[in-house]
Design an enzyme around this catalytic site. Structure first.
Site, PDB file in Angstrom:
ATOM      1  N   ASP A  65       7.447  30.587  80.441  1.00 44.56           N
ATOM      2  CA  ASP A  65       7.792  31.228  79.190  1.00 44.56           C
ATOM      3  C   ASP A  65       6.451  31.390  78.437  1.00 44.56           C
ATOM      4  O   ASP A  65       5.486  30.685  78.745  1.00 44.56           O
ATOM      5  CB  ASP A  65       8.751  30.302  78.434  1.00 44.56           C
TER       6      ASP A  65
ATOM      7  N   ASP B  11       5.809  32.345  74.492  1.00 46.93           N
ATOM      8  CA  ASP B  11       5.754  31.759  73.143  1.00 46.93           C
ATOM      9  C   ASP B  11       6.214  30.304  73.191  1.00 46.93           C
ATOM     10  O   ASP B  11       7.345  30.025  73.586  1.00 46.93           O
ATOM     11  CB  ASP B  11       6.711  32.494  72.198  1.00 46.93           C
TER      12      ASP B  11
HETATM   13  P1  B16 Z   1       9.271  39.865  70.135  1.00 49.18           P
HETATM   14  P2  B16 Z   1       9.517  33.737  74.725  1.00 49.18           P
HETATM   15  C1  B16 Z   1      10.473  34.963  72.562  1.00 49.18           C
HETATM   16  O1  B16 Z   1       9.444  34.729  73.454  1.00 49.18           O
HETATM   17  C2  B16 Z   1      10.330  34.110  71.312  1.00 49.18           C
HETATM   18  O2  B16 Z   1      10.479  32.738  71.643  1.00 49.18           O
HETATM   19  C3  B16 Z   1      11.377  34.488  70.309  1.00 49.18           C
HETATM   20  O3  B16 Z   1      11.244  33.718  69.135  1.00 49.18           O
HETATM   21  C4  B16 Z   1      11.242  35.982  69.996  1.00 49.18           C
HETATM   22  O4  B16 Z   1      12.253  36.396  69.094  1.00 49.18           O
HETATM   23  C5  B16 Z   1      11.356  36.778  71.286  1.00 49.18           C
HETATM   24  O5  B16 Z   1      10.369  36.339  72.199  1.00 49.18           O
HETATM   25  C6  B16 Z   1      11.166  38.250  71.056  1.00 49.18           C
HETATM   26  O6  B16 Z   1       9.826  38.467  70.646  1.00 49.18           O
HETATM   27  O7  B16 Z   1       9.779  40.040  68.746  1.00 49.18           O
HETATM   28  O8  B16 Z   1       7.773  39.682  70.218  1.00 49.18           O
HETATM   29  O9  B16 Z   1       9.785  40.905  71.094  1.00 49.18           O
HETATM   30  O10 B16 Z   1       9.641  32.364  74.145  1.00 49.18           O
HETATM   31  O11 B16 Z   1      10.689  34.175  75.566  1.00 49.18           O
HETATM   32  O12 B16 Z   1       8.176  33.966  75.383  1.00 49.18           O
HETATM   33 MG    MG Z   2       9.432  30.182  74.173  1.00 44.19          MG
END
Ligand code: B16
Ligand code: MG
Length: 310
Positions: free
Chosen positions: A107, A109
């Site tokens: 993953d 973030d």
């Molecule tokens: P974006 P991951 C996720 O990333 C985040 O944890 C989540 O908080 C966010 O809403 C989602 O990506 C969408 O992100 O707005 O940049 O498209 O943890 O799956 O890497």
């Molecule tokens: Mg994450």
């Protein structure tokens, strides 16, 4: 003194025990817990040693493919074997097989980098503008969840009904704020521990992928200097279902040409752990996700991956 075939010097016995049990047997006591992470030398078929842990007599037998722990005591013993929690009942034994992984799907973030805090700051601005209460605990529910679904969670505390077209305006606003924060990121935002662990996994021939719900994954990887590092990038731009649906990890596995059971997912979100499990993959949790019962491995440090994947 000339060689060990004439016998072992008694003063060296402690050192030999340490080499065998803590070295090849991989025994550690971390935060008061017993851990075993054995690895036999190529020429050895078996290593067996007795142990007394909290008054219980154990016998550990390490073989090429797994470990047997026999408990001759009168109370159950809990321990970590190959990073997994195991329990051995009195007068019983358990066998724990060493899993081998071909690929690791990370993953992004909250795992590779800490953009989760940037998400929080960008959402906080939107929430404040709308007069909605929002804090880091609510933010934890947004981990791994798509942008739109994240906003719906924030709107649970909104006392009016928002029109879809207005939602779009705030979603764009949030993303602009978030991207502004991303602009300040540089390769120095990738910790030395994360970088070294990734490099070591690569050296071991493990396939490496990103499985992120974010539509900004490409930008984040570029800022970190990792745009060409991973063998596959599966992100929010190419999926129709966000985590906890397994699609993002299944896509990554198929891009790597790996079966689900040979992949290990590393996640910081409950939604991500659910996605991995429902896709038939093992998962290692970091951060708050270690509290989840879904985690096969609970990492207190990113580099512990090197003990699981080898
Ligand atoms: P974006 P991951 C996720 O990333 C985040 O944890 C989540 O908080 C966010 O809403 C989602 O990506 C969408 O992100 O707005 O940049 O498209 O943890 O799956 O890497
Ligand atoms: Mg994450």
């Amino acid at each position: 003194m000339k060689s060990s075939e004439e016998g072992i010097h008694s003063a060296s016995i402690g050192g030999i025990w340490l080499s065998c049990v803590m070295g090849f047997g991989g025994l550690r006591i971390r935060r008061g817990n017993l851990e075993l992470n054995p690895k036999l030398p190529k020429a050895w078929d078996e290593l067996r040693f007795p142990l007394v842990w909290k008054g219980q007599k154990l016998t550990v037998t390490v073989e090429k493919k797994g470990v047997t722990i026999a408990n001759d005591g009168s109370s159950p013993v809990s321990l970590m074997v190959f990073g997994r929690s195991s329990r051995v009942e009195p007068e019983a034994s358990v066998y724990v097989e060493k899993k081998t992984y071909e690929a690791v799907i990370f993953d992004l973030d909250g795992v590779i980098c800490h953009t989760d805090h940037y998400h929080y700051l960008a959402w906080k601005e939107v929430a404040d503008e709308l007069g909605i209460y929002f804090d880091e605990i609510i933010n934890n529910r947004l981990r791994g969840v798509s942008r739109k679904e994240s906003f719906d969670i924030i709107l649970e505390r909104y006392d009016k009904v928002m029109r879809e077209e207005d939602k779009e305006i705030y979603l764009t606003k949030k993303n602009e704020g978030y991207k502004k924060l991303l602009e300040g990121m540089t390769p120095s935002d990738l910790s030395a521990e994360t970088k070294n662990t990734l490099m070591e996994l690569r050296k071991r021939g493990i396939k490496l992928a990103i499985g992120s719900s974010s539509k900004n994954a490409g930008l984040i990887l570029k800022q970190l200097g990792l745009e060409h590092f991973f063998d596959a990038i599966s992100d929010g731009n190419a999926i129709t279902h966000s985590k906890p649906h397994p699609e993002v990890f299944q896509k990554a596995a198929s891009m790597l040409n790996c079966k689900a059971e040979n992949c290990l997912v590393v996640e910081d979100a409950e939604a991500g752990l659910k996605a991995a499990k429902s896709g038939g993959m093992d998962c290692a949790a970091v951060g708050d996700a270690v509290k989840s019962i879904l985690a096969d491995y609970k990492l207190s440090a990113f580099c512990q991956l090197l003990e699981i994947v080898r």
